[in-house]
Write an enzyme that holds these catalytic residues in place. Structure first.
Site, PDB file in Angstrom:
ATOM      1  N   GLU A  81       0.824  -1.206   0.000  1.00 54.07           N
ATOM      2  CA  GLU A  81       0.000   0.000   0.000  1.00 54.07           C
ATOM      3  C   GLU A  81       0.857   1.255   0.000  1.00 54.07           C
ATOM      4  OE1 GLU A  81      -2.120  -2.901   2.924  1.00 54.07           O
ATOM      5  OE2 GLU A  81      -0.101  -2.563   2.164  1.00 54.07           O
ATOM      6  N   CYS A 109      -2.690  -2.957   7.293  1.00 54.01           N
ATOM      7  CA  CYS A 109      -2.289  -2.901   8.697  1.00 54.01           C
ATOM      8  C   CYS A 109      -2.493  -1.472   9.215  1.00 54.01           C
ATOM      9  CB  CYS A 109      -0.821  -3.314   8.834  1.00 54.01           C
ATOM     10  SG  CYS A 109       0.345  -2.119   8.137  1.00 54.01           S
TER      11      CYS A 109
END
Length: 176
Positions: A81, A109
């Protein structure tokens, strides 16, 4: 006689529920996830945990691509990401990605969810849940928390089986 209890799977495959936002023009959510899966396969081939991500702008152009690279880059923040967000920011010449969406193969996360909010992404589509470290719905709900008045919509379960299978195969091979 007690039967041995099977450990709960780390990577969950849940169906998509609730209202589904429209994907960027020219795409389906599955099509964008297929692009993220291609990035994940590249990561796995390089010995990294196979997670991939893409960022699409409101016109449907993929403006950022990323895959896990913490080992290769000696950088614990080199998650798929983060790499896709960095690539999109460089591509667009801005640290603000308003209106853009991120497709990623694994639930983000805490670090990545925070970066998603700071980059002002409109939303996130992810494949499978990460029951150990996921910060969207599994362990926390970071994207639902207002950060400077912003939150990001999210939808999980897109090509979840394929995303989970890729991760499970990778870890099974490592346990060998």
């Amino acid at each position: 006689m007690d039967t041995p209890r099977q450990p709960e799977a780390r990577f969950a495959c849940l169906p998509v529920e609730g209202p589904v936002p429209s994907p960027p023009p020219g795409w389906t959510w599955e099509g964008l996830m297929a692009e993220a899966l291609a990035e994940a396969r590249h990561a796995g081939g390089a010995g990294e945990v196979p997670v991939g991500a893409v960022v699409a702008d409101p016109l449907g152009r993929i403006v950022g691509r990323g895959r896990n690279a913490p080992i290769a880059d000696c950088d614990p923040t080199a998650h798929a990401e983060i790499m896709a967000i960095r690539d999109a920011c460089a591509s667009l010449g801005s640290c603000r990605l308003g209106g853009c969406v991120l497709a990623v193969t694994l639930e983000p996360c805490t670090m990545c969810a925070g970066a998603i909010l700071h980059a002002r992404l409109a939303g996130v589509v992810y494949g499978c849940e990460d029951r150990l470290a996921g910060a969207v719905c599994s362990r926390a709900d970071v994207l639902d928390q207002l950060l400077a008045g912003r939150a990001a919509w999210h939808m999980g379960g897109v090509l979840a089986g394929e995303c989970a299978s890729l991760l499970e195969s990778f870890f099974a091979a490592r346990r060998g």
